[in-house]
Design a protein around this motif. Sequence first.
Motif, PDB file in Angstrom:
ATOM      1  N   TYR A 160       0.466  -0.733   0.215  1.00  0.00           N
ATOM      2  CA  TYR A 160      -0.263   0.213  -0.044  1.00  0.00           C
ATOM      3  C   TYR A 160       0.505   1.095  -0.069  1.00  0.00           C
ATOM      4  O   TYR A 160       0.269   2.410  -0.701  1.00  0.00           O
ATOM      5  N   ARG A 190       2.513   5.146   6.306  1.00  0.00           N
ATOM      6  CA  ARG A 190       0.864   4.145   6.646  1.00  0.00           C
ATOM      7  C   ARG A 190       0.106   4.599   6.153  1.00  0.00           C
ATOM      8  O   ARG A 190      -0.038   5.263   4.739  1.00  0.00           O
ATOM      9  N   TRP A 191      -0.703   3.671   6.386  1.00  0.00           N
ATOM     10  CA  TRP A 191      -2.031   3.280   5.742  1.00  0.00           C
ATOM     11  C   TRP A 191      -3.256   4.233   6.277  1.00  0.00           C
ATOM     12  O   TRP A 191      -3.115   4.302   7.408  1.00  0.00           O
ATOM     13  N   ASN A 192      -3.770   5.153   6.349  1.00  0.00           N
ATOM     14  CA  ASN A 192      -4.084   5.948   6.453  1.00  0.00           C
ATOM     15  C   ASN A 192      -5.700   5.851   5.422  1.00  0.00           C
ATOM     16  O   ASN A 192      -6.739   7.689   6.030  1.00  0.00           O
ATOM     17  N   GLY A 193      -6.366   4.731   5.313  1.00  0.00           N
ATOM     18  CA  GLY A 193      -7.342   4.210   4.543  1.00  0.00           C
ATOM     19  C   GLY A 193      -7.332   4.256   2.498  1.00  0.00           C
ATOM     20  O   GLY A 193      -7.024   5.037   2.376  1.00  0.00           O
ATOM     21  N   ALA A 194      -8.420   3.843   2.245  1.00  0.00           N
ATOM     22  CA  ALA A 194      -8.708   3.736   1.315  1.00  0.00           C
ATOM     23  C   ALA A 194      -9.185   4.692   0.681  1.00  0.00           C
ATOM     24  O   ALA A 194      -9.851   5.271   1.008  1.00  0.00           O
ATOM     25  N   THR A 195      -9.152   5.022  -0.931  1.00  0.00           N
ATOM     26  CA  THR A 195      -9.756   5.988  -1.469  1.00  0.00           C
ATOM     27  C   THR A 195     -10.453   5.549  -3.074  1.00  0.00           C
ATOM     28  O   THR A 195      -9.945   5.119  -3.146  1.00  0.00           O
TER      29      THR A 195
END
Length: 198
Positions: A160, A190-195
């Motif tokens: 990711y 870091r993973w910040n949520g899917a777009t």
Amino acid sequence: MSAAQNLPRRIVVGITGASGAVFGLRTLQICRELDDIEVHLVVSRGARSTIHSELGIQVRDVLDLAGVVYQDNDLGAAISSGSFVTAGMIVAPCSIKTLSAIANSYDDNLITRSADVTLKERRPLVLMVRETPLHRGHLRLMTLAAESGAIIYPPVPALYTLPSSVDEVVDHSCRRALEQLGVFVAGTRRWNGATADA
């Protein structure tokens, strides 16, 4: 304030002979860049060969990145005792042989003895196990080690982050593994949520 709180943050790093010596190297480099980390390093005999063949550098170049270096047969070293306070230990990479020894409390060298001490003192022990595919015996060993408190942390790439090089994959894996010891490095992706799709 207790005496332990006045000590530097000590981290034990073990490098074994599994393929993936670069994970040990990068872990040391990251720690070296931080002012408050004191690294105590053990490099196995097998790792010395792997370092040379995989990284194309001298073992001395790796040893120089640590604050304190021990021979892997020095079972009387400071890190072999639980009274020597550390923030935990990381084995990067961790061979199946070392995993087996740790899982079974077979303390025949300083890496496995230090790992056993880390577990008995209830400190974090991170094992960057390098093997694939895994048969049932490997999985049993991982379960056994985890049941004793070890953190099984295979260096699986975090895609990711959209890495553009192997170095980026290695760097991110080592940063995230060190976080299990309470070592956080600024700038870690870091993973910040899917777009949503455009």
